[in-house]
Design an enzyme around this catalytic site. Structure first.
Site, PDB file in Angstrom:
ATOM      1  N   SER A 191       0.773  -1.130  -0.094  1.00 54.91           N
ATOM      2  CA  SER A 191       0.059   0.160   0.219  1.00 54.91           C
ATOM      3  C   SER A 191       0.824   1.502   0.018  1.00 54.91           C
ATOM      4  O   SER A 191       1.540   1.665  -0.854  1.00 54.91           O
ATOM      5  CB  SER A 191      -0.964   0.035   1.210  1.00 54.91           C
ATOM      6  OG  SER A 191      -1.799   0.850   1.189  1.00 54.91           O
ATOM      7  N   ASP A 217     -10.465  -3.818  -4.921  1.00 56.28           N
ATOM      8  CA  ASP A 217      -9.902  -2.942  -3.989  1.00 56.28           C
ATOM      9  C   ASP A 217     -10.441  -1.685  -4.040  1.00 56.28           C
ATOM     10  O   ASP A 217     -10.197  -0.975  -5.054  1.00 56.28           O
ATOM     11  CB  ASP A 217      -8.207  -3.110  -4.343  1.00 56.28           C
ATOM     12  CG  ASP A 217      -7.378  -2.369  -3.259  1.00 56.28           C
ATOM     13  OD1 ASP A 217      -7.905  -1.323  -2.728  1.00 56.28           O
ATOM     14  OD2 ASP A 217      -6.241  -2.831  -3.025  1.00 56.28           O
ATOM     15  N   HIS A 258      -8.416  -4.424  -0.065  1.00 52.84           N
ATOM     16  CA  HIS A 258      -7.081  -3.921   0.011  1.00 52.84           C
ATOM     17  C   HIS A 258      -5.952  -4.753   0.769  1.00 52.84           C
ATOM     18  O   HIS A 258      -4.883  -4.410   0.826  1.00 52.84           O
ATOM     19  CB  HIS A 258      -7.344  -2.551   0.513  1.00 52.84           C
ATOM     20  CG  HIS A 258      -6.084  -1.403   0.456  1.00 52.84           C
ATOM     21  ND1 HIS A 258      -5.494  -1.382  -0.626  1.00 52.84           N
ATOM     22  CD2 HIS A 258      -5.226  -0.908   1.303  1.00 52.84           C
ATOM     23  CE1 HIS A 258      -4.424  -0.686  -0.471  1.00 52.84           C
ATOM     24  NE2 HIS A 258      -4.354  -0.308   0.773  1.00 52.84           N
TER      25      HIS A 258
HETATM   26  C1  MLT Z   1      -1.482   5.725   0.139  1.00 50.71           C
HETATM   27  O1  MLT Z   1      -0.159   5.571  -0.271  1.00 50.71           O
HETATM   28  O2  MLT Z   1      -2.186   6.631   0.314  1.00 50.71           O
HETATM   29  C2  MLT Z   1      -2.340   4.398  -0.039  1.00 50.71           C
HETATM   30  O3  MLT Z   1      -1.901   3.626  -1.023  1.00 50.71           O
HETATM   31  C3  MLT Z   1      -3.422   4.244   0.620  1.00 50.71           C
HETATM   32  C4  MLT Z   1      -3.004   3.995   1.818  1.00 50.71           C
HETATM   33  O4  MLT Z   1      -1.860   3.777   2.327  1.00 50.71           O
HETATM   34  O5  MLT Z   1      -3.950   3.986   2.750  1.00 50.71           O
END
Ligand code: MLT
Length: 202
Positions: A102, A152, A183
């Site tokens: 993420s 996601d 996610h």
């Molecule tokens: C981000 O970088 O903000 C994301 O991919 C989403 C997250 O980290 O919640």
């Protein structure tokens, strides 16, 4: 920046660089790393941006909207930091496989977009397109695994496909593993990333 460095049994294996997701810590991906390669050295970083108590690697304006100025600045700082650590902890900065989830995957994506072939490979679990304002450098020497989710809500299917095609246009060999989950990081995508890793690095 806080971090964990653990020297592996086999220093010829790639060093696994780990970047956690929003709200995580440098502990989060350690078990994933040891499952992927239990002989490899590990460098796991703790994000130094605090968003209401949740740690990240760069600022965002709201969910899904990045603070690009901050992202670019921290991307360069992180690159320098890894180089600094490679001297201090004596690892080969030219033999790194980066693994991120993420927000951590987005920071690795930004490093790849800015610097090109700096990693031997990258495993990106649920990444987004980190930024659209730059032309990608050559990634022909960097195979990339993407773990993506059809459902996601944060890294949408369309965005995963867009990222895959940008990386392919930069000549990377991209392997995308699709799941029907959201996610979260699942056991099956970790297993699939290990098969990908074994194919390139064992
Ligand atoms: C981000 O970088 O903000 C994301 O991919 C989403 C997250 O980290 O919640």
């Amino acid at each position: 920046m806080e971090y964990i460095y653990k020297e592996g049994k086999d220093k010829n294996r790639p060093l696994l660089l780990l970047l956690h997701g929003t709200g995580g810590s440098e502990q989060d991906l350690l078990s994933v790393a040891s499952y992927i390669d239990d002989q490899a050295s590990v460098l796991s970083l703790r994000g130094d941006v605090n968003e209401n108590g949740m740690l990240r690697f760069f600022k965002r304006l709201q969910e899904g909207i990045f603070d690009e100025v901050d992202l670019v600045e921290r991307t360069h700082k992180l690159y320098d930091f890894i180089e600094e650590l490679s001297n201090k902890d004596d690892f080969n900065k030219d033999n790194i496989v980066a693994i991120g989830y993420s927000n951590g995957a987005n920071m690795i994506g930004s490093l790849l977009f800015h610097y090109g072939d700096i990693f031997k490979g990258a495993i990106l679990y649920h990444p987004m397109v980190p930024l659209r304002s730059i032309k990608l450098k050559d990634l022909s020497k960097t195979p990339i695994f993407i773990g993506a989710g059809n459902n996601d809500p944060i890294c949408s299917k369309d965005e995963s496909i867009e990222l895959e095609s940008l990386l392919k246009d930069a000549q990377s060999t991209v392997t995308t593993h699709w799941e029907n989950n959201g996610h979260m990081l699942t056991k099956t995508e970790i297993e699939s990333s290990k098969l990908w890793y074994d194919q390139y690095f064992k």
